[in-house]
Enzyme design. Structure first.
Site, PDB file in Angstrom:
ATOM      1  N   PRO A 128      24.038  -8.662   9.620  1.00  0.00           N
ATOM      2  CA  PRO A 128      22.588  -8.426   9.699  1.00  0.00           C
ATOM      3  C   PRO A 128      22.250  -6.934   9.682  1.00  0.00           C
ATOM      4  CG  PRO A 128      23.367  -9.873  11.470  1.00  0.00           C
ATOM      5  CD  PRO A 128      24.568  -9.274  10.829  1.00  0.00           C
ATOM      6  N   GLU A 129      21.433  -6.529   8.714  1.00  0.00           N
ATOM      7  CA  GLU A 129      20.946  -5.161   8.664  1.00  0.00           C
ATOM      8  C   GLU A 129      19.436  -5.193   8.923  1.00  0.00           C
ATOM      9  OE1 GLU A 129      22.426  -2.848   5.407  1.00  0.00           O
ATOM     10  OE2 GLU A 129      24.388  -3.781   5.484  1.00  0.00           O
ATOM     11  N   LYS A 154      18.437  -1.971  13.688  1.00  0.00           N
ATOM     12  CA  LYS A 154      19.032  -3.308  13.758  1.00  0.00           C
ATOM     13  C   LYS A 154      18.920  -3.919  15.152  1.00  0.00           C
ATOM     14  CE  LYS A 154      22.605  -1.472  10.715  1.00  0.00           C
ATOM     15  NZ  LYS A 154      24.036  -1.348  10.459  1.00  0.00           N
ATOM     16  N   ARG A 170      33.354   3.501   3.735  1.00  0.00           N
ATOM     17  CA  ARG A 170      32.835   2.198   3.308  1.00  0.00           C
ATOM     18  C   ARG A 170      32.908   2.045   1.798  1.00  0.00           C
ATOM     19  NH1 ARG A 170      29.534  -0.232   7.148  1.00  0.00           N
ATOM     20  NH2 ARG A 170      29.742  -2.037   5.794  1.00  0.00           N
TER      21      ARG A 170
END
Ligand SMILES: [Zn+2]
Length: 260
Positions: free
Chosen positions: A2-3, A58, A250
């Site tokens: 979830p962002e 978030k 990332r």
């Protein structure tokens, strides 16, 4: 994972299902998500109502009297409202019971989420050194310019640092830079002013667009990089090649041709 747009969806869901109902009980099914003692959580909420929801990055906050419930969704967190006890989700970790007979479960299969209490969202934001929320009314272009002026290093790292801007994750950072035609490794201090403006505009447009689409249950547009995250794919914008690399630890995708 979830962002910001997903958490905005949870905030709206929470508001629809849990506001202004008396909390009769809080059941903790797994203490590993708690950053507060379970007795303390139950005592703070029992008999009260959630009166207001606020999202920052978030993080989701819900006011209940003098304290605010804080939820962070980790990797697999979600909310599920149910009426029938047999509909409780399998990975429910904390369940809030309301006197109208509804239940709200905080579910989290992988247990990276957090449930706790804070005196206020502002205290939490300060203590945890969170940057501004990119969709907040106070996050203006001039505020963003000030942030950029203080930074060095790769632009993608800046977008993903929660102490600089709260709520931007890997996908959204890549999408923002793709739509701004900026290479993810471009040093922040070498961005021109029109590029800073392009990043600001794209970031907010992408976040808002995904929030709206999620609300309607829709897909991401085909013109988005997010739909083409694969080495060697054709760029939907310019026909160039999509490249995979690593930035800020990332996996990062960008178009070799139009992102400079
Ligand atoms: Zn391209």
């Amino acid at each position: 994972m979830p962002e910001l747009p997903e958490v905005e969806g949870y905030a709206r869901y929470f508001a629809r299902h849990a506001l202004r109902q008396r909390i009769v009980r809080v059941d903790v099914r797994d203490e590993r998500v708690l950053a507060v003692r379970k007795e303390q959580l139950a005592r703070a909420l029992r008999g009260r109502e959630f009166t207001r929801v606020r999202r920052h990055g978030k993080h989701l906050f819900a006011e209940a009297g003098k304290q605010w419930l804080h939820l962070h969704f980790g990797m697999t967190g979600d909310l599920a409202s149910h009426r029938d006890k047999s509909d409780e989700p399998r990975f429910a970790r904390v369940v809030f019971h309301f006197d109208n007979g509804a239940h709200l479960a905080f579910e989290d299969m992988r247990l990276f989420g957090v449930v706790d209490l804070t005196p206020s969202p502002d205290v939490y934001i300060e203590e945890h050194i969170l940057g501004p929320d990119p969709l907040d009314a106070s996050f203006t272009l001039s505020r963003f310019r000030e942030i950029v002026a203080k930074r060095r290093g790769a632009v993608k790292s800046m977008l993903m640092s929660q102490d600089v801007i709260a709520g931007m994750g890997n996908l959204y950072a890549d999408e923002t830079l793709y739509q701004s035609s900026i290479h993810p490794r471009r040093p922040v201090d070498r961005l021109r002013d029109d590029e800073v403006r392009a990043i600001y505009t794209s970031m907010r447009r992408v976040l808002r667009d995904v929030i709206t689409r999620r609300e309607k249950g829709g897909e991401w547009p085909r013109s988005y990089l997010t739909m083409h995250r694969e080495e060697g794919e054709r760029c939907p914008r310019c026909g160039g090649t999509i490249v995979r690399t690593v930035v800020f630890g990332r996996t990062t995708y960008y178009c070799k041709s139009h992102q400079r």
